[in-house]
Every structure is written in C-alpha cells, then in structure tokens.
Write an enzyme that holds these catalytic residues in place. Structure first.
Site, PDB file in Angstrom:
ATOM      1  N   ASP A  33      40.097  45.497  33.711  1.00 32.08           N
ATOM      2  CA  ASP A  33      40.028  44.823  32.408  1.00 32.08           C
ATOM      3  C   ASP A  33      40.269  45.796  31.241  1.00 32.08           C
ATOM      4  OD1 ASP A  33      39.003  42.924  34.230  1.00 32.08           O
ATOM      5  OD2 ASP A  33      36.944  43.468  33.751  1.00 32.08           O
ATOM      6  N   GLU A 195      41.323  33.408  33.538  1.00 32.05           N
ATOM      7  CA  GLU A 195      40.409  34.330  32.845  1.00 32.05           C
ATOM      8  C   GLU A 195      41.201  35.353  32.056  1.00 32.05           C
ATOM      9  OE1 GLU A 195      38.099  36.109  36.039  1.00 32.05           O
ATOM     10  OE2 GLU A 195      39.724  37.482  36.577  1.00 32.05           O
ATOM     11  N   HIS A 257      44.438  41.013  34.017  1.00 32.92           N
ATOM     12  CA  HIS A 257      43.425  41.175  32.970  1.00 32.92           C
ATOM     13  C   HIS A 257      43.903  42.162  31.908  1.00 32.92           C
ATOM     14  CE1 HIS A 257      39.235  40.347  31.584  1.00 32.92           C
ATOM     15  NE2 HIS A 257      39.879  40.956  30.606  1.00 32.92           N
ATOM     16  N   ARG A 287      40.392  49.688  40.833  1.00 31.50           N
ATOM     17  CA  ARG A 287      41.484  49.231  39.958  1.00 31.50           C
ATOM     18  C   ARG A 287      41.784  50.319  38.933  1.00 31.50           C
ATOM     19  NH1 ARG A 287      39.016  43.529  38.233  1.00 31.50           N
ATOM     20  NH2 ARG A 287      37.209  44.885  38.033  1.00 31.50           N
TER      21      ARG A 287
END
Ligand SMILES: *[C@@H]1O[C@H](CO)[C@@H](O)[C@H](O)[C@H]1NC(C)=O
Ligand SMILES: *[C@@H]1O[C@H](CO)[C@@H](O)[C@H](O)[C@H]1NC(C)=O
Ligand SMILES: *[C@@H]1O[C@H](CO)[C@@H](O)[C@H](O)[C@H]1NC(C)=O
Length: 320
Positions: A33, A195, A257, A287
C-alpha cells in the site's frame, strides 16, 4: 594500490544508478500500500508496516532506498493499536494529514486521521476516526473544490466495495454511497474485492484507480473508474473499466494498491504500487514498493504500462 583503487572504482561504476535514474523496488519489504508525495525537494514514502506509521524521505526517488526513516506515529489506544494499514499523506487546509486504517487486532477496522504541519516531516497528533462503519484504504477525492472521502467498506451483503462520502472537515464525513462493487470476473479472484482507491487528475479529467480481487492472488490488479461529470456521490457518474489496467508482468505478481505523485517539475504523474515475487500473490510483508511513470494516450486517457522487471534502470521523475 592506486591500481586497486582504480579497479574497484571501475567495478562499482556500472552498477551505480546516477541521480536522475532509478530502479525498483524503492522499498524491498513491508512495503504494501505505498504512498509517495514530493514537496520542496523531498520525496516522502509511507507503506503498511502493520504496527505503526513510518515515513522515509530522500532528495531523489532512488534515494528512498537508503532514505532517512522515522516512526511518525504509534498508538497504544486498544481500539486502534493494531492492523495499521495503508497510510496516505494528504494536504488539507494547509496542513499535512495522514489517513490510515487500524483496529483492535480483530476483524473490525476503521479509517482514522492524524494531523501534522506544513511539511510531511513535521510531528503528527491524533485527530479522529473518519467513519463509524468498517472502513479501510481511505483517500481524498476533490471535484469542483469539494472534498470526498473514498474508501473500501462492506456493503450490506458483506462484499468489500468502494464507498464515497462528502467530507465535512478534515476528520469528518457524511453519509456513504456505494461507488463500485466487485462484479466482473477479474475483480473476484479469490473472492470479490474493490479496495485501495486513489484519485488521478489530468487534462481537466478525473479518475479513480482501485485494486480488484483478493491480494493473495496473482490476479490482484488495478482497475479504473472514469468520472463522467455529474454528482460524484452517484454511482452512475462513474464508469468502471472492463478489465484491469495494470496487472502481473515480468516477475511482479499482484501489482496494486497504488497512489500517484507529481514529478518535481510538475509535468509528470507517477504511479506508486506494491507487488510481490510470490507467484501466488501476497497480502504480507513480502510486498515491495515501486514507481512507474504514467503515460497518456492520444484520447487523453492514462496508460499505466506494465510493471518493469525488478532492477531495471529507468529515467527518474523530471526536475529531480
Ligand atoms: C540513466 O541510465 C541510462 C541507461 O539506462 C544511461 O544511459 C544514462 O546515462 C543514465 N543517466 C544518468 C543521468 O546517469
Ligand atoms: C523473492 O524475494 C525475496 C526477498 O528479496 C528473495 O529472498 C527470494 O529469493 C525471491 N524469490 C524469488 C522466487 O525470486
Ligand atoms: C503457491 O501455492 C501453492 C498451493 O498452496 C503452494 O504449493 C506453492 O508452494 C505456493 N508457491 C509459493 C511461491 O509460495
């Protein structure tokens, strides 16, 4: 001796990325993110660590790899101590705010905001909870000088969808409206998820990117909502892409994201996204954070390209 020094200098030279160039990843782990802003000679990077809010800053995009890092905020309040996700820096009424999601460690999550000063590096203090309902991945959308809070929430049937609410202050928002729900096959791998929304403005037009499908699949990808004019709170004012606009490639799985930042010279928009080298996708600390320039098609719509191979040396943002 001199010869050795010369040799070692020659050996390291080709691997040096000069100012102006960069390579991904910008942060190798705990980088889900990701969000980057550029202001007054500094890039600031935040991502999900899970436990707190951390910020890294550097004068160049590539410099973020070795940047100065600090903890911005850690909350011991039980209801928002844990599952600290998706921090985003936004300047509201002249002050930097960080919107993020947190909870007590169980399923319940809420969007929160902390307030800082005129620089992202200033100190932050807790400001408030944005939503009474389950809410993560909050972001700001501005249309016709009005601010909207867009986030991922749960529809009445429990499906993780995008919602929009008018903002009534930096830490308050009104009644929510459904903006997008995962319905197409590319949005429902693993299970249906919409999302990570983020606004994109260019040439007088407005879009929202978002992430589709479960993060623990390689099909986690970016979709696009195009704003067609009219009331932003109405789902009918937006059109969803019929497929992903940015997806797995070249050893990067589940890219998504994302957020955007503007180059130092103001002329380019850059996409910041996470990906994993796990071919099953990942929702965890494996990630890494990446950046890639956004190009523009002749019809004025964004071209996100494909995630380049890790380590590829690319020209950095203009004006760096
Ligand atoms: C950036 O990298 C390219 C090779 O990818 C190289 O030709 C160029 O000289 C580099 N630019 C700078 C400013 O180092
Ligand atoms: C994925 O990245 C991790 C961390 O950099 C590394 O240890 C691992 O070998 C990589 N796996 C593959 C399949 O490239
Ligand atoms: C992907 O998932 C499969 C099935 O669960 C497992 O066998 C495999 O080891 C996983 N691969 C990686 C790279 O984690």
């Amino acid at each position: 001796m001199i010869r050795n020094i010369l040799l070692s200098a020659l050996c390291i030279l080709p691997s040096l990325v000069s100012a102006g160039n960069y390579s991904n990843p910008l942060k190798a782990n705990n980088a889900g993110d990701p969000n980057i802003v550029y202001e007054n000679g500094w890039y600031y990077l935040m991502s999900t660590t899970g436990a707190d809010l951390q910020m890294t800053r550097a004068h160049t995009l590539d410099g973020l790899k070795q940047g100065e890092r600090k903890q911005v905020f850690k909350d011991s309040t039980p209801s928002r101590c844990c599952n600290v996700w998706a921090p985003e820096m936004h300047k509201v009424e002249g002050a930097w705010h960080i919107y993020y999601a947190a909870g007590a460690g169980g399923d319940e999550q809420h969007a929160h905001v902390i307030k800082g000063g005129s620089s992202p590096w200033d100190a932050f203090t807790y400001l408030g909870q944005m939503r009474p309902d389950w809410s993560i991945d909050g972001t700001l959308l501005t249309i016709a000088n009005k601010n909207y809070f867009v986030y991922s929430g749960r529809d009445t049937d429990g499906v993780q969808s995008l919602f929009i609410a008018p903002m009534t202050g930096a830490a308050t928002s009104g009644q929510r409206s459904l903006l997008a729900k995962p319905t197409q096959s590319w949005e429902t791998n693993g299970f249906g998820v919409n999302e990570g929304p983020f606004a994109l403005y260019h040439g007088g037009r407005t879009w929202l990117t978002f992430s589709a499908s479960f993060c623990g699949t390689a099909q986690y990808s970016l979709g696009l909502l195009t704003y067609n004019g009219g009331d932003p709170l109405q789902q009918g004012s937006w059109t969803k892409s019929n497929g992903p606009v940015f997806k797995s490639a070249d050893g990067n799985y589940g890219p998504g994201h994302n957020s955007f930042f503007t180059s130092p010279d103001g002329s380019q928009i850059w996409n910041v996204y996470h990906a994993t080298n796990n071919s099953n996708g990942s929702c965890g600390g494996d990630r890494y954070a990446n950046a890639l320039i956004v190009n523009w098609k002749s019809d004025g719509t964004p071209d996100f390209g494909v995630p380049p191979e890790v380590g590829a040396v690319l020209p950095g943002p203009k004006g760096e």
